[in-house]
Design a protein around this motif. Structure first.
Motif, PDB file in Angstrom:
ATOM      1  N   GLN A  13       0.834  -1.181   0.000  1.00 25.45           N
ATOM      2  CA  GLN A  13       0.000   0.000   0.000  1.00 25.45           C
ATOM      3  C   GLN A  13       0.876   1.240   0.000  1.00 25.45           C
ATOM      4  OE1 GLN A  13      -2.373   0.887   3.515  1.00 25.45           O
ATOM      5  NE2 GLN A  13      -1.455  -0.869   4.532  1.00 25.45           N
ATOM      6  N   THR A  14       0.349   2.292  -0.581  1.00 25.31           N
ATOM      7  CA  THR A  14       1.051   3.571  -0.637  1.00 25.31           C
ATOM      8  C   THR A  14       0.018   4.678  -0.745  1.00 25.31           C
ATOM      9  OG1 THR A  14       2.847   4.776  -1.708  1.00 25.31           O
ATOM     10  CG2 THR A  14       1.342   3.602  -3.150  1.00 25.31           C
ATOM     11  N   ARG A  15       0.426   5.870  -0.382  1.00 21.83           N
ATOM     12  CA  ARG A  15      -0.465   7.025  -0.482  1.00 21.83           C
ATOM     13  C   ARG A  15      -0.107   7.849  -1.706  1.00 21.83           C
ATOM     14  NH1 ARG A  15      -4.088   7.882   2.750  1.00 21.83           N
ATOM     15  NH2 ARG A  15      -4.272  10.101   2.415  1.00 21.83           N
ATOM     16  N   THR A  16      -1.125   8.390  -2.339  1.00 17.83           N
ATOM     17  CA  THR A  16      -0.945   9.378  -3.391  1.00 17.83           C
ATOM     18  C   THR A  16      -1.676  10.632  -2.924  1.00 17.83           C
ATOM     19  OG1 THR A  16      -2.963   8.891  -4.627  1.00 17.83           O
ATOM     20  CG2 THR A  16      -1.032   7.539  -5.129  1.00 17.83           C
ATOM     21  N   ARG A  17      -1.567  11.707  -3.677  1.00 19.61           N
ATOM     22  CA  ARG A  17      -2.267  12.922  -3.263  1.00 19.61           C
ATOM     23  C   ARG A  17      -3.777  12.776  -3.421  1.00 19.61           C
ATOM     24  NH1 ARG A  17      -2.782  17.136  -7.617  1.00 19.61           N
ATOM     25  NH2 ARG A  17      -2.411  15.990  -9.543  1.00 19.61           N
ATOM     26  N   HIS A  18      -4.219  11.739  -4.116  1.00 16.64           N
ATOM     27  CA  HIS A  18      -5.638  11.513  -4.344  1.00 16.64           C
ATOM     28  C   HIS A  18      -6.248  10.523  -3.352  1.00 16.64           C
ATOM     29  CE1 HIS A  18      -5.079  13.677  -8.060  1.00 16.64           C
ATOM     30  NE2 HIS A  18      -4.079  12.863  -8.357  1.00 16.64           N
ATOM     31  N   GLY A  19      -5.422   9.636  -2.807  1.00 21.14           N
ATOM     32  CA  GLY A  19      -5.925   8.625  -1.885  1.00 21.14           C
ATOM     33  C   GLY A  19      -4.935   7.486  -1.730  1.00 21.14           C
ATOM     34  N   ARG A  33      -2.238  -2.184 -12.833  1.00 22.70           N
ATOM     35  CA  ARG A  33      -1.394  -1.437 -13.769  1.00 22.70           C
ATOM     36  C   ARG A  33      -1.952  -1.536 -15.185  1.00 22.70           C
ATOM     37  NH1 ARG A  33       2.784   1.038 -15.295  1.00 22.70           N
ATOM     38  NH2 ARG A  33       3.989   1.378 -13.447  1.00 22.70           N
ATOM     39  N   GLN A  34      -2.350  -2.730 -15.601  1.00 22.89           N
ATOM     40  CA  GLN A  34      -2.907  -2.907 -16.944  1.00 22.89           C
ATOM     41  C   GLN A  34      -4.164  -2.064 -17.130  1.00 22.89           C
ATOM     42  OE1 GLN A  34      -3.547  -7.094 -17.417  1.00 22.89           O
ATOM     43  NE2 GLN A  34      -1.368  -7.564 -17.452  1.00 22.89           N
ATOM     44  N   TYR A  35      -5.004  -2.031 -16.107  1.00 17.39           N
ATOM     45  CA  TYR A  35      -6.250  -1.266 -16.197  1.00 17.39           C
ATOM     46  C   TYR A  35      -5.963   0.232 -16.263  1.00 17.39           C
ATOM     47  CZ  TYR A  35     -10.828   0.616 -15.133  1.00 17.39           C
ATOM     48  OH  TYR A  35     -11.997   1.319 -15.183  1.00 17.39           O
ATOM     49  N   VAL A  36      -5.091   0.716 -15.396  1.00 17.80           N
ATOM     50  CA  VAL A  36      -4.812   2.152 -15.345  1.00 17.80           C
ATOM     51  C   VAL A  36      -4.086   2.614 -16.602  1.00 17.80           C
ATOM     52  CG1 VAL A  36      -3.539   3.931 -14.084  1.00 17.80           C
ATOM     53  CG2 VAL A  36      -4.843   2.226 -12.824  1.00 17.80           C
ATOM     54  N   GLN A  37      -3.195   1.802 -17.140  1.00 16.47           N
ATOM     55  CA  GLN A  37      -2.443   2.166 -18.341  1.00 16.47           C
ATOM     56  C   GLN A  37      -3.312   2.225 -19.591  1.00 16.47           C
ATOM     57  OE1 GLN A  37       0.724  -0.766 -18.387  1.00 16.47           O
ATOM     58  NE2 GLN A  37       2.229   0.881 -18.357  1.00 16.47           N
ATOM     59  N   ALA A  38      -4.397   1.507 -19.611  1.00 21.72           N
ATOM     60  CA  ALA A  38      -5.236   1.440 -20.810  1.00 21.72           C
ATOM     61  C   ALA A  38      -5.781   2.823 -21.146  1.00 21.72           C
ATOM     62  CB  ALA A  38      -6.385   0.462 -20.596  1.00 21.72           C
ATOM     63  N   THR A  39      -5.573   3.262 -22.375  1.00 28.16           N
ATOM     64  CA  THR A  39      -6.086   4.566 -22.790  1.00 28.16           C
ATOM     65  C   THR A  39      -7.512   4.467 -23.314  1.00 28.16           C
ATOM     66  OG1 THR A  39      -5.083   4.275 -24.958  1.00 28.16           O
ATOM     67  CG2 THR A  39      -3.807   5.479 -23.322  1.00 28.16           C
ATOM     68  N   LEU A  40      -7.933   3.260 -23.671  1.00 23.28           N
ATOM     69  CA  LEU A  40      -9.290   3.049 -24.139  1.00 23.28           C
ATOM     70  C   LEU A  40      -9.878   1.865 -23.383  1.00 23.28           C
ATOM     71  CD1 LEU A  40     -11.573   3.681 -26.139  1.00 23.28           C
ATOM     72  CD2 LEU A  40     -10.508   2.065 -27.705  1.00 23.28           C
ATOM     73  N   ARG A  74       2.693   5.983 -10.744  1.00 31.72           N
ATOM     74  CA  ARG A  74       3.853   6.182  -9.860  1.00 31.72           C
ATOM     75  C   ARG A  74       3.652   5.444  -8.538  1.00 31.72           C
ATOM     76  NH1 ARG A  74       3.630  11.439 -11.890  1.00 31.72           N
ATOM     77  NH2 ARG A  74       2.527  12.151 -10.029  1.00 31.72           N
ATOM     78  N   GLY A  75       2.444   5.490  -8.003  1.00 31.42           N
ATOM     79  CA  GLY A  75       2.148   4.760  -6.772  1.00 31.42           C
ATOM     80  C   GLY A  75       2.288   3.261  -6.949  1.00 31.42           C
ATOM     81  N   LEU A  76       1.803   2.743  -8.070  1.00 33.42           N
ATOM     82  CA  LEU A  76       1.937   1.316  -8.354  1.00 33.42           C
ATOM     83  C   LEU A  76       3.404   0.934  -8.517  1.00 33.42           C
ATOM     84  CD1 LEU A  76      -1.039   0.885 -10.854  1.00 33.42           C
ATOM     85  CD2 LEU A  76      -0.946   0.112  -8.478  1.00 33.42           C
ATOM     86  N   ASP A  77       4.195   1.822  -9.129  1.00 31.39           N
ATOM     87  CA  ASP A  77       5.638   1.576  -9.268  1.00 31.39           C
ATOM     88  C   ASP A  77       6.322   1.537  -7.903  1.00 31.39           C
ATOM     89  OD1 ASP A  77       5.447   1.407 -11.997  1.00 31.39           O
ATOM     90  OD2 ASP A  77       6.097   3.480 -12.353  1.00 31.39           O
ATOM     91  N   ARG A  78       5.916   2.412  -7.000  1.00 22.33           N
ATOM     92  CA  ARG A  78       6.490   2.404  -5.636  1.00 22.33           C
ATOM     93  C   ARG A  78       6.202   1.081  -4.930  1.00 22.33           C
ATOM     94  NH1 ARG A  78       4.644   7.759  -5.356  1.00 22.33           N
ATOM     95  NH2 ARG A  78       2.830   7.122  -4.138  1.00 22.33           N
ATOM     96  N   MET A  79       4.975   0.591  -5.094  1.00 20.74           N
ATOM     97  CA  MET A  79       4.624  -0.689  -4.463  1.00 20.74           C
ATOM     98  C   MET A  79       5.427  -1.822  -5.087  1.00 20.74           C
ATOM     99  SD  MET A  79       0.592  -0.578  -3.512  1.00 20.74           S
ATOM    100  CE  MET A  79      -0.039  -0.151  -5.110  1.00 20.74           C
ATOM    101  N   ARG A  80       5.601  -1.798  -6.402  1.00 26.37           N
ATOM    102  CA  ARG A  80       6.379  -2.839  -7.089  1.00 26.37           C
ATOM    103  C   ARG A  80       7.820  -2.802  -6.606  1.00 26.37           C
ATOM    104  NH1 ARG A  80       5.579  -7.417  -9.335  1.00 26.37           N
ATOM    105  NH2 ARG A  80       3.832  -6.598 -10.471  1.00 26.37           N
TER     106      ARG A  80
END
Length: 85
Positions: A13-19, A33-40, A74-80
């Motif tokens: 778990q990690t914090r971002t400025r959004h939550g 990561r796959q879901y967030v990266q998807a542009t469509l 960036r948050g997902l990268d920190r957790m990884r």
């Protein structure tokens, strides 16, 4: 964030400025990561209310918003990175 079954803190778990971002394991982290990266993100042509109860339907709106994509990744990268440490 506590695990709902064991009531223990989650390690990923990690914090971002959004939550707060969290994941159960590396596979969950990859899926997010796959879901967030998807542009469509395409939806079925019909509306099925039960689809809202899936993993992605339950994500907070700030994770799904395109303007927060970089912060979430960036948050997902920190957790990884914490897994490798």
């Amino acid at each position: 964030m506590l695990d709902p079954y064991f009531h223990e803190p989650l390690w990923l778990q990690t914090r971002t400025r959004h939550g707060r971002l969290w994941a159960y394991n590396p596979e969950h982290l990859d899926l997010l990561r796959q879901y967030v990266q998807a542009t469509l993100r395409e939806h079925d042509p019909w509306h099925e209310p039960w689809r809202k109860m899936g993993l992605f339907g339950r994500l907070p709106a700030w994770i799904k918003q395109a303007n927060n994509r970089d912060a979430v990744l960036r948050g997902l990268d920190r957790m990884r990175a914490s897994l490798a440490a």
